[in-house]
Motif scaffolding. Structure first.
Motif, short mmCIF file in Angstrom:
data_model
loop_
_atom_site.label_atom_id
_atom_site.label_comp_id
_atom_site.label_asym_id
_atom_site.label_seq_id
_atom_site.Cartn_x
_atom_site.Cartn_y
_atom_site.Cartn_z
N LEU A 342 37.77 35.30 26.47
CA LEU A 342 38.42 35.85 27.67
C LEU A 342 37.39 36.14 28.76
O LEU A 342 37.63 35.88 29.94
CB LEU A 342 39.18 37.12 27.30
N SER A 343 36.24 36.71 28.36
CA SER A 343 35.20 36.98 29.35
C SER A 343 34.71 35.69 30.00
O SER A 343 34.46 35.62 31.20
CB SER A 343 34.04 37.72 28.69
N GLU A 344 34.60 34.65 29.15
CA GLU A 344 34.16 33.36 29.70
C GLU A 344 35.18 32.84 30.71
O GLU A 344 34.82 32.33 31.78
CB GLU A 344 34.00 32.37 28.55
N ARG A 345 36.49 32.98 30.40
CA ARG A 345 37.53 32.49 31.31
C ARG A 345 37.54 33.28 32.62
O ARG A 345 37.70 32.71 33.71
CB ARG A 345 38.88 32.61 30.61
N ILE A 346 37.37 34.59 32.50
CA ILE A 346 37.35 35.43 33.71
C ILE A 346 36.16 35.08 34.59
O ILE A 346 36.26 34.98 35.82
CB ILE A 346 37.35 36.92 33.32
N LEU A 347 34.98 34.89 33.93
CA LEU A 347 33.79 34.52 34.70
C LEU A 347 33.97 33.16 35.40
O LEU A 347 33.41 32.92 36.47
CB LEU A 347 32.57 34.48 33.79
N ALA A 348 34.74 32.29 34.79
CA ALA A 348 35.02 31.00 35.43
C ALA A 348 35.96 31.13 36.61
O ALA A 348 35.92 30.33 37.55
CB ALA A 348 35.60 30.03 34.39
N GLU A 349 36.84 32.14 36.58
CA GLU A 349 37.79 32.35 37.68
C GLU A 349 37.19 33.11 38.86
O GLU A 349 37.64 32.95 40.00
CB GLU A 349 39.03 33.11 37.17
N VAL A 350 36.16 33.93 38.59
CA VAL A 350 35.59 34.77 39.67
C VAL A 350 35.03 33.94 40.82
O VAL A 350 35.29 34.24 41.99
CB VAL A 350 34.53 35.72 39.09
N LEU A 425 38.95 40.89 52.56
CA LEU A 425 39.01 39.78 51.61
C LEU A 425 38.34 40.17 50.29
O LEU A 425 38.84 39.78 49.21
CB LEU A 425 38.32 38.56 52.21
N ASN A 426 37.24 40.89 50.36
CA ASN A 426 36.60 41.35 49.12
C ASN A 426 37.53 42.26 48.34
O ASN A 426 37.58 42.21 47.10
CB ASN A 426 35.29 42.08 49.44
N THR A 427 38.25 43.11 49.05
CA THR A 427 39.18 44.02 48.37
C THR A 427 40.29 43.23 47.68
O THR A 427 40.66 43.54 46.53
CB THR A 427 39.79 44.98 49.41
N ARG A 428 40.80 42.20 48.35
CA ARG A 428 41.86 41.40 47.73
C ARG A 428 41.34 40.65 46.50
O ARG A 428 42.01 40.60 45.45
CB ARG A 428 42.43 40.42 48.74
N SER A 429 40.18 40.03 46.66
CA SER A 429 39.64 39.29 45.51
C SER A 429 39.30 40.22 44.35
O SER A 429 39.58 39.90 43.18
CB SER A 429 38.41 38.50 45.94
N ARG A 430 38.74 41.38 44.67
CA ARG A 430 38.43 42.33 43.61
C ARG A 430 39.71 42.84 42.94
O ARG A 430 39.73 43.11 41.73
CB ARG A 430 37.64 43.53 44.17
N GLY A 431 40.79 42.95 43.69
CA GLY A 431 42.06 43.38 43.10
C GLY A 431 42.57 42.37 42.08
O GLY A 431 43.05 42.75 40.97
N GLN A 437 40.86 41.46 34.44
CA GLN A 437 40.11 42.26 33.47
C GLN A 437 41.05 43.20 32.70
O GLN A 437 40.89 43.41 31.48
CB GLN A 437 39.01 43.05 34.18
N GLN A 438 42.01 43.78 33.42
CA GLN A 438 42.96 44.68 32.75
C GLN A 438 43.80 43.92 31.73
O GLN A 438 44.00 44.39 30.58
CB GLN A 438 43.87 45.34 33.78
N GLN A 439 44.30 42.76 32.11
CA GLN A 439 45.12 41.98 31.16
C GLN A 439 44.28 41.48 30.00
O GLN A 439 44.75 41.42 28.84
CB GLN A 439 45.76 40.80 31.90
N SER A 440 43.02 41.15 30.28
CA SER A 440 42.14 40.73 29.19
C SER A 440 41.90 41.87 28.21
O SER A 440 41.95 41.68 26.97
CB SER A 440 40.81 40.24 29.77
N ALA A 441 41.66 43.06 28.75
CA ALA A 441 41.48 44.22 27.87
C ALA A 441 42.75 44.49 27.07
O ALA A 441 42.70 44.86 25.87
CB ALA A 441 41.08 45.43 28.71
N GLY A 442 43.90 44.30 27.68
CA GLY A 442 45.16 44.50 26.96
C GLY A 442 45.34 43.50 25.85
O GLY A 442 45.84 43.84 24.75
#
Length: 458
Positions: A342-350, A425-431, A437-442
Motif C-alpha cells: 500500500l505504501s508503494e502504491r501511495i508513493l506512486a500516486e503522490v 493546489l497544495n492543500t487540495r493535493s495534500r487532502g 493514507q487514511q484508507q490505507s491505514a484502514g
C-alpha cells in the motif's frame, strides 16, 4: 572736391610721364636733359592750375556764403519749433487737467470697463460658447484697444455691447443647446455634425467629447477619449430627446478631461516595463495555464475519489481505487507485506497529484526577482540620463523611473496570486493524499483484525 580730384589726377599723369621718360633715356645726360624739360613743363602746368584756382575763388566764396545762410535759417527755424513745442506741451497739460476734472468718477468707471473687457476676452478664448457664437473676441479686442488709448472714451453703445456679451455668456452657461457646425475628427477629416453644448463646460457629438481650439476657431474630437463610463453618459445625452439624463460633466470647461486622457492606459503602462515586463507577463501566463490545468485535474480526481469512498468496489480510474485494488490483489499476504504494498502504491500516486505544483511555487518566487531586475535596469537608465543631460528636464528621467516601477508592480502582480494558487493546489493535493493514507491505514487495520483470531486459534 572736383578741383582736388583734378589736381591729384594731374600729379599722377606727371609722375607717369617722368617715369616714361626715365625709361626712354639711354645715358645720364639724356636723363638730365629730360628731367629739366619735365620740370619746365610741370612749372607751366602749376601756373595754369593756380590761375584756374584763383579764377574760381569767387565762386567758392559764394558757395560758402550760401551755406552760412542756410545754417542761420535752420537755427532760426529750430528755435521757433522748440518754442512752439513747449507751448504745445503746456497746452496739452492744461487740456489733460481739464479733461480729468470733467471726467471725475467716470475715469474709474472706464478703468473698470477696461479690466472687465480684458478678463472677458481671456474667458472667451477658452469658453465652449464661442464654438456656437464665433467672432465675439473681435469686439473685445477693439474695445480694449480703444480703452487703452487716453484720447478716446467708451461710448454708450460700446458699454451696452460689453454688458450684452457678459449677459449672453452667463445665460448660455445655463443651457444645453444643440447646433450644427464643422467638426474635425481624430483622423483629420472634417464633417458637418450636430454638436451638443452642455452649458459652458463641454461639447459632445456622436457620443464623443470635443474641444474648442481658439487659435483656429475650430471644434475637434479629442485624440483620446475618456473612460467608457464617461463616454456612456455622452452617448445617452446624444440619444436623448430632451429628457433628463446623467452626464459626466467637466466643471473646468475641458481642462480636467484633457489631463485625464493624457494618463497612460493599461497597455501603455505595460509597454513602459520594456522587455523585462513582457518576460514577467509571459511567466505569469505560463503559471496561470499550469494552475488552470492543475485545478481541473485535481477537481476531477477529487470527485472520483469521493465517489470511490461511497462504494466498496475498487476502480482503477482514481488513486483510491488503485490503492484498494492492492488489497484485492494481495489477499493472502500478511499485514507487513500488505502495508509495504500500500505504501508503494501511495508513493506512486503522490507524484501524479503534486505534478507541476513546484513550478507554480518557483514562478511565485522568480517573478518578483525579475521585477527587481527591471527596477535596477530602470534606475541605471535614469542615472545615465542624468549623467548625459543633467536634472533640468524631469521628462528625460521619466522613462527609466517608469520602467523601474512598472516592472516591480508586474512582478508583484504575478507573484501574489501565484502564492495563493500554489497554497490552494497544495492543500487540495495534500487532502487527496491524506484520504489515500487514511484508507490505507484502514485496510491494514482491517487485515490485522482478521489475522488476530486466526493467530489465537493456532
Amino acid at each position: 572736391m572736383k578741383l582736388i580730384t583734378k589736381v591729384l589726377s594731374t600729379l599722377m599723369v606727371s609722375s607717369l610721364a617722368t617715369v616714361a621718360m626715365a625709361q626712354q633715356a639711354t645715358n645720364l645726360d639724356d636723363l638730365l636733359s629730360q628731367l629739366k624739360q619735365g620740370q619746365i613743363a610741370q612749372s607751366e602746368q602749376n601756373k595754369q592750375r593756380e590761375a584756374e584756382f584763383n579764377s574760381r575763388k569767387a565762386e567758392q566764396d559764394q558757395m560758402l556764403a550760401n551755406a552760412r545762410n542756410t545754417r542761420d535759417n535752420a537755427i532760426k527755424m529750430s528755435a521757433e519749433l522748440e518754442g512752439q513745442f513747449q507751448n504745445n506741451e503746456i497746452e496739452i497739460g492744461n487740456r489733460t487737467d481739464a479733461l480729468n476734472k470733467r471726467m471725475g468718477e467716470l475715469k474709474e468707471l472706464f478703468g473698470v470697463l477696461q479690466q472687465v473687457s480684458g478678463d472677458l476676452q481671456s474667458k472667451f478664448q477658452t469658453s465652449v460658447v464661442s464654438a456656437q457664437v464665433p467672432g465675439r473676441g473681435e469686439f473685445l479686442d477693439e474695445f480694449a484697444q480703444s480703452m487703452g488709448s487716453s484720447s478716446k472714451l467708451a461710448s454708450i453703445e460700446e458699454i451696452e455691447q460689453l454688458w450684452f456679451e457678459l449677459q449672453r455668456e452667463m445665460t448660455e452657461s445655463g443651457k444645453v443647446h444643440k447646433f450644427s457646425r464643422e467638426v474635425v475628427a481624430a483622423d483629420g477629416s472634417k464633417a458637418q455634425q450636430d454638436v451638443i453644448r452642455v452649458g459652458g463646460f463641454n461639447l459632445i457629438s456622436n457620443g464623443k467629447y470635443l474641444e474648442y481650439v481658439d487659435e483656429t476657431g475650430s471644434v475637434a474630437e479629442l485624440i483620446r477619449q475618456p473612460s467608457s463610463r464617461a463616454l456612456g453618459t455622452a452617448a445617452d445625452l446624444t440619444a436623448s430627446n430632451g429628457q433628463a439624463v446623467a452626464f459626466s460633466l467637466d466643471p473646468t470647461g475641458g481642462s480636467i478631461i484633457s489631463l485625464l486622457v493624457q494618463a497612460p492606459n493599461t497597455q501603455e503602462r505595460v509597454d513602459q516595463g520594456g522587455s523585462v515586463g513582457y518576460v514577467i507577463i509571459a511567466i505569469g501566463l505560463i503559471g496561470l495555464l499550469i494552475a488552470l490545468e492543475r485545478f481541473i485535474a485535481l477537481f476531477l480526481v477529487g470527485n472520483k475519489v469521493k465517489r470511490q469512498l461511497k462504494t466498496d468496489v475498487a476502480s482503477d480510474d482514481n488513486p483510491l481505487g488503485r490503492v484498494m485494488l492492492v488489497k484485492d490483489h494481495n489477499k493472502d499476504a500478511d499485514t507487513e507485506t500488505l502495508e509495504l504494498k500500500l505504501s508503494e502504491r501511495i508513493l506512486a500516486e503522490v507524484p501524479k497529484l503534486t505534478s507541476r505544483l513546484t513550478m507554480i511555487k518557483i514562478i511565485s518566487v522568480v517573478a518578483p526577482l525579475i521585477g527587481l531586475l527591471g527596477t535596477v535596469t530602470g534606475m541605471i537608465n535614469t542615472f545615465q540620463a542624468i549623467t548625459l543631460f543633467g536634472t533640468g528636464d524631469p521628462k528625460l528621467m521619466a522613462g527609466g523611473i517608469s520602467q523601474a516601477l512598472v516592472t516591480t508592480v508586474l512582478g508583484l502582480v504575478v507573484a501574489i496570486p501565484m502564492v495563493f494558487i500554489s497554497t490552494l493546489l497544495n492543500t487540495r493535493s495534500r487532502g487527496i493524499i491524506n484520504i489515500l493514507q487514511q484508507q490505507s491505514a484502514g485496510i491494514i487495520a482491517e487485515r490485522a483484525e482478521n489475522e488476530a483470531p486466526a493467530q489465537k486459534g493456532a
